[in-house]
Write an enzyme that holds these catalytic residues in place. Structure first.
Site, PDB file in Angstrom:
ATOM      1  N   ASP A  34       4.708   0.422  12.112  1.00  0.00           N
ATOM      2  CA  ASP A  34       3.511  -0.189  11.515  1.00  0.00           C
ATOM      3  C   ASP A  34       3.340  -1.660  11.902  1.00  0.00           C
ATOM      4  O   ASP A  34       2.355  -2.287  11.517  1.00  0.00           O
ATOM      5  CB  ASP A  34       3.549  -0.061   9.983  1.00  0.00           C
ATOM      6  CG  ASP A  34       3.280   1.366   9.526  1.00  0.00           C
ATOM      7  OD1 ASP A  34       2.841   2.181  10.342  1.00  0.00           O
ATOM      8  OD2 ASP A  34       3.524   1.659   8.336  1.00  0.00           O
ATOM      9  N   ARG A  53       1.083  14.518  13.758  1.00  0.00           N
ATOM     10  CA  ARG A  53       1.596  14.371  12.390  1.00  0.00           C
ATOM     11  C   ARG A  53       1.657  15.696  11.606  1.00  0.00           C
ATOM     12  O   ARG A  53       0.893  15.906  10.647  1.00  0.00           O
ATOM     13  CB  ARG A  53       0.787  13.315  11.638  1.00  0.00           C
ATOM     14  CG  ARG A  53       0.813  11.982  12.342  1.00  0.00           C
ATOM     15  CD  ARG A  53       0.020  10.933  11.615  1.00  0.00           C
ATOM     16  NE  ARG A  53       0.760  10.313  10.523  1.00  0.00           N
ATOM     17  CZ  ARG A  53       0.233   9.406   9.709  1.00  0.00           C
ATOM     18  NH1 ARG A  53      -1.008   9.038   9.858  1.00  0.00           N
ATOM     19  NH2 ARG A  53       0.957   8.869   8.744  1.00  0.00           N
ATOM     20  N   CYS A 101      -4.515  12.919  13.189  1.00  0.00           N
ATOM     21  CA  CYS A 101      -5.194  11.647  12.989  1.00  0.00           C
ATOM     22  C   CYS A 101      -5.058  10.827  14.251  1.00  0.00           C
ATOM     23  O   CYS A 101      -4.448  11.266  15.218  1.00  0.00           O
ATOM     24  CB  CYS A 101      -4.644  10.904  11.788  1.00  0.00           C
ATOM     25  SG  CYS A 101      -3.088  10.117  12.110  1.00  0.00           S
ATOM     26  N   LYS A 156       0.835  -1.213   0.000  1.00  0.00           N
ATOM     27  CA  LYS A 156       0.000   0.000   0.000  1.00  0.00           C
ATOM     28  C   LYS A 156       0.868   1.260   0.000  1.00  0.00           C
ATOM     29  O   LYS A 156       0.647   2.180  -0.781  1.00  0.00           O
ATOM     30  CB  LYS A 156      -0.898   0.005   1.253  1.00  0.00           C
ATOM     31  CG  LYS A 156      -1.574   1.347   1.510  1.00  0.00           C
ATOM     32  CD  LYS A 156      -2.422   1.340   2.769  1.00  0.00           C
ATOM     33  CE  LYS A 156      -1.688   1.598   4.050  1.00  0.00           C
ATOM     34  NZ  LYS A 156      -1.489   2.997   4.433  1.00  0.00           N
ATOM     35  N   ASN A 157       1.870   1.281   0.888  1.00  0.00           N
ATOM     36  CA  ASN A 157       2.625   2.522   1.073  1.00  0.00           C
ATOM     37  C   ASN A 157       3.639   2.796  -0.030  1.00  0.00           C
ATOM     38  O   ASN A 157       4.277   3.852  -0.035  1.00  0.00           O
ATOM     39  CB  ASN A 157       3.299   2.529   2.454  1.00  0.00           C
ATOM     40  CG  ASN A 157       2.258   2.702   3.556  1.00  0.00           C
ATOM     41  OD1 ASN A 157       1.093   2.995   3.272  1.00  0.00           O
ATOM     42  ND2 ASN A 157       2.667   2.514   4.800  1.00  0.00           N
ATOM     43  N   ARG A 175      -8.777  -0.487   4.329  1.00  0.00           N
ATOM     44  CA  ARG A 175      -7.882   0.551   3.819  1.00  0.00           C
ATOM     45  C   ARG A 175      -6.533  -0.034   3.424  1.00  0.00           C
ATOM     46  O   ARG A 175      -5.880   0.486   2.531  1.00  0.00           O
ATOM     47  CB  ARG A 175      -7.643   1.623   4.889  1.00  0.00           C
ATOM     48  CG  ARG A 175      -8.857   2.456   5.189  1.00  0.00           C
ATOM     49  CD  ARG A 175      -8.500   3.553   6.141  1.00  0.00           C
ATOM     50  NE  ARG A 175      -7.442   4.388   5.556  1.00  0.00           N
ATOM     51  CZ  ARG A 175      -6.866   5.390   6.174  1.00  0.00           C
ATOM     52  NH1 ARG A 175      -7.211   5.710   7.396  1.00  0.00           N
ATOM     53  NH2 ARG A 175      -5.930   6.099   5.584  1.00  0.00           N
TER      54      ARG A 175
HETATM   55  C1  EPZ Z   1       4.384   6.941   6.665  1.00  0.00           C
HETATM   56  O1  EPZ Z   1       3.630   7.978   7.246  1.00  0.00           O
HETATM   57  C2  EPZ Z   1       3.456   5.768   6.491  1.00  0.00           C
HETATM   58  N1  EPZ Z   1       2.356   6.126   5.616  1.00  0.00           N
HETATM   59  C3  EPZ Z   1       2.928   5.327   7.853  1.00  0.00           C
HETATM   60  O2  EPZ Z   1       2.116   4.177   7.673  1.00  0.00           O
HETATM   61  C4  EPZ Z   1       4.109   4.954   8.752  1.00  0.00           C
HETATM   62  O3  EPZ Z   1       3.642   4.640  10.042  1.00  0.00           O
HETATM   63  C5  EPZ Z   1       5.084   6.128   8.831  1.00  0.00           C
HETATM   64  O4  EPZ Z   1       5.482   6.544   7.498  1.00  0.00           O
HETATM   65  C6  EPZ Z   1       6.360   5.795   9.605  1.00  0.00           C
HETATM   66  O5  EPZ Z   1       6.989   4.696   9.022  1.00  0.00           O
HETATM   67  C7  EPZ Z   1       2.476   5.926   4.314  1.00  0.00           C
HETATM   68  O6  EPZ Z   1       3.502   5.521   3.789  1.00  0.00           O
HETATM   69  C8  EPZ Z   1       1.277   6.204   3.468  1.00  0.00           C
HETATM   70  P1  EPZ Z   1       6.555  10.175   8.738  1.00  0.00           P
HETATM   71  P2  EPZ Z   1       4.214   9.477   7.293  1.00  0.00           P
HETATM   72  O7  EPZ Z   1       6.504  11.475   8.029  1.00  0.00           O
HETATM   73  O8  EPZ Z   1       4.975   9.705   6.055  1.00  0.00           O
HETATM   74  C9  EPZ Z   1       7.045  13.398  12.248  1.00  0.00           C
HETATM   75  C10 EPZ Z   1       0.108   2.941   7.814  1.00  0.00           C
HETATM   76  O9  EPZ Z   1      -0.528   2.382   8.746  1.00  0.00           O
HETATM   77  N2  EPZ Z   1       6.955  14.444  11.204  1.00  0.00           N
HETATM   78  O10 EPZ Z   1       7.704   9.275   8.482  1.00  0.00           O
HETATM   79  O11 EPZ Z   1       3.102  10.374   7.614  1.00  0.00           O
HETATM   80  C11 EPZ Z   1       5.743  12.638  12.445  1.00  0.00           C
HETATM   81  O12 EPZ Z   1       4.849  13.331  13.258  1.00  0.00           O
HETATM   82  C12 EPZ Z   1       0.699   4.322   7.981  1.00  0.00           C
HETATM   83  O13 EPZ Z   1       0.258   2.402   6.702  1.00  0.00           O
HETATM   84  C13 EPZ Z   1       7.203  15.749  11.545  1.00  0.00           C
HETATM   85  O14 EPZ Z   1       7.501  16.085  12.694  1.00  0.00           O
HETATM   86  O15 EPZ Z   1       5.203   9.367   8.531  1.00  0.00           O
HETATM   87  C14 EPZ Z   1       6.236  11.339  13.035  1.00  0.00           C
HETATM   88  O16 EPZ Z   1       6.452  11.516  14.407  1.00  0.00           O
HETATM   89  C15 EPZ Z   1       0.373   4.924   9.299  1.00  0.00           C
HETATM   90  N3  EPZ Z   1       7.102  16.712  10.560  1.00  0.00           N
HETATM   91  C16 EPZ Z   1       7.582  11.127  12.339  1.00  0.00           C
HETATM   92  O17 EPZ Z   1       7.966  12.421  11.826  1.00  0.00           O
HETATM   93  C17 EPZ Z   1       6.801  16.406   9.284  1.00  0.00           C
HETATM   94  O18 EPZ Z   1       6.727  17.314   8.435  1.00  0.00           O
HETATM   95  C18 EPZ Z   1       7.565  10.142  11.179  1.00  0.00           C
HETATM   96  O19 EPZ Z   1       6.494  10.462  10.307  1.00  0.00           O
HETATM   97  C19 EPZ Z   1       6.562  15.052   8.942  1.00  0.00           C
HETATM   98  C20 EPZ Z   1       6.653  14.086   9.925  1.00  0.00           C
END
Ligand code: EPZ
Length: 430
Positions: free
Chosen positions: A316, A131, A126, A22-23, A408
């Site tokens: 995840d 996030r 969310c 998916k991702n 999803r």
């Molecule tokens: C991706 O989300 C995945 N989603 C998530 O999978 C996964 O849990 C996550 O990466 C971590 O591996 C998809 O690929 C569609 P991040 P993403 O930006 O990109 C902080 C699932 O169940 N952050 O790596 O949103 C954030 O708050 C989903 O399939 C900032 O501070 O995750 C978090 O603490 C859920 N500022 C950390 O970084 C930003 O601008 C990592 O988030 C962006 C992120």
């Protein structure tokens, strides 16, 4: 709303075909915005998130044709999508759609790169944490985008186009890496991204971008060097197998006992999680074409784990591991370091009899002799599937509400599990 009913206690035996990730599929679909040529994606999983993103892309002007199944073709191999964004007719991604799926925010990078303007709704918080998107916006600003926040929307302009930049992310972010990468391929000159996320889905997208004509060095590492181009071309790409689905089924087998081959799974993408499973007493074997997971005797051993960006233990899979450890012979400790609120499954696991204490980012899981079925519900995808694993272990019947979370991100979940002997069925609402 549909529910899933599980009667636990049956070991899983057989084989499961792992679907496309998916991702990876989501950002690959978004990559279609970069070119007026046709992008063909094979092995696209049939998931609610994919369908929602297609609606968003159609709104921007992307045409989609999906190959029909041929006689004799497997029902659980993904679809082939042909995507063409000849003209981008609308550069706005509206709140009603973006708020339903966070990854749709990643259209921002390609839209601003190709169209020099974009208006994309902020995704909002969310269930798993606040996030923010600050890293996405800082990266795109460094590429030359002027960004304002107006009435809940990111309004981005780059009248003279984007230019290459040296971007050092202060924190690893999967989404920010995708967004900046998907913009940098159409920026003028070279972009260097340091502290890029190394998740296999980023590598999969980068490899597709190379097929589309991009020059990218450092794929699979935390330093990506991208030479921007004036235009991207069409390509044919196959979505990488889903490592989170792989880890989830591996944990389900560890939880119930049994012997299952995960066909098509790539052990290199779940190395850390498989090592953790081995520590719990599960046998894991790399077959080259898949992974065999076996637990035939002996109990589940307790362990200590913390989530980390790839190649560490994935957030995840945290909920699924916790479900497994509820039955361990001793006390386990799980620390969640990526998202501040990703323990929503704890209170639901407790309804089945699990003994879990939460202190800040750390869960202490005391193994219990048995779990007992109960009605439960979850607030996100991975939490929901952890309840499926717990239900498979529990005595009696577990009913999981809010099944749309599972739809999803898991393709044919009940079918895949029931073919291995699980007593699981979907009860449609009337
Ligand atoms: C991706 O989300 C995945 N989603 C998530 O999978 C996964 O849990 C996550 O990466 C971590 O591996 C998809 O690929 C569609 P991040 P993403 O930006 O990109 C902080 C699932 O169940 N952050 O790596 O949103 C954030 O708050 C989903 O399939 C900032 O501070 O995750 C978090 O603490 C859920 N500022 C950390 O970084 C930003 O601008 C990592 O988030 C962006 C992120």
């Amino acid at each position: 709303m549909d529910r899933i009913q599980i009667t636990g206690g049956t070991p899983l035996i057989g084989s499961i075909q792992i679907s496309g990730a998916k991702n990876a599929a989501l950002p690959l679909l978004i990559a279609s915005l970069l070119t007026e040529d046709r992008l063909t994606l094979k092995n696209v999983p049939n998931l609610a998130d994919v369908n929602l993103l297609v609606r968003i892309l159609r709104n921007h002007g992307v045409d989609l044709a999906v190959d029909g199944k041929r006689p004799g073709s497997s029902t659980h191999l993904g679809d082939t999508f042909h995507l063409t964004a000849r003209d981008i007719v609308d550069t706005t991604a509206p709140y009603e759609l973006v708020s339903r799926m966070r990854a749709s925010f990643w259209v921002l990078g390609p839209l601003i790169a190709r169209m020099r303007q974009a208006k994309v709704s902020l995704p909002g918080g969310c269930a798993i944490g606040t996030r923010p998107v600050d890293l996405h916006l800082t990266g795109l600003k460094q590429l030359g985008a002027e960004i304002d926040i107006e009435a809940g929307y990111v309004v981005a302009r780059a009248p003279r186009g984007l230019h290459g930049a040296h971007i050092v992310f202060p924190k690893v972010s999967v989404g920010a890496t995708h967004n900046v990468l998907l913009a940098a391929v159409l920026a003028k000159g070279e972009t260097l991204i340091e502290n890029a996320a190394r998740e296999p889905e980023i590598g999969d997208v980068a490899e597709c971008l190379v097929k589309m004509g991009s020059k990218i060095e450092g794929i699979g590492t935390s330093v990506l060097r991208i030479q921007g181009r004036d235009r991207m071309e069409g390509a044919v790409h196959t979505v990488v197998p889903d490592r989170i689905e792989t880890g989830t089924f591996a944990m389900a087998v560890a939880a119930t006992g049994g012997d299952v081959t995960l066909e098509g799974a790539r052990s290199i993408h779940v190395k850390h999680a498989l090592e953790v499973l081995a520590q719990t007493g599960t046998r894991v074997e790399d077959l080259g074409t898949g992974i065999r997971v076996t637990r035939t005797s002996g109990g589940i051993l307790p362990i200590s784990v913390e989530t980390q960006p790839f190649p560490g233990f994935p957030t995840d899979l945290q909920a699924q591991l916790m479900a497994l450890l509820t039955r361990a012979g001793g006390t386990s400790v799980i620390r969640e370091t990526i998202f501040e609120n990703r323990f929503m499954h704890v209170q639901e696991l407790a309804r089945l009899g699990a003994d879990i204490q939460l202190h800040g980012d750390t869960a202490t899981v005391k193994g219990v002799q048995s779990l007992t079925g109960a009605p439960v519900m979850a607030t996100d995808l991975r939490a929901s599937v952890s309840l499926v694993i717990a239900g498979l272990m529990a005595e009696g019947t577990t009913t999981i509400n809010r099944v749309y979370h599972l739809d999803r991100g898991f393709e044919q979940l009940e079918q895949k599990l029931s073919r291995c002997g699980a007593q699981i069925e979907r009860i449609a609402s009337h």
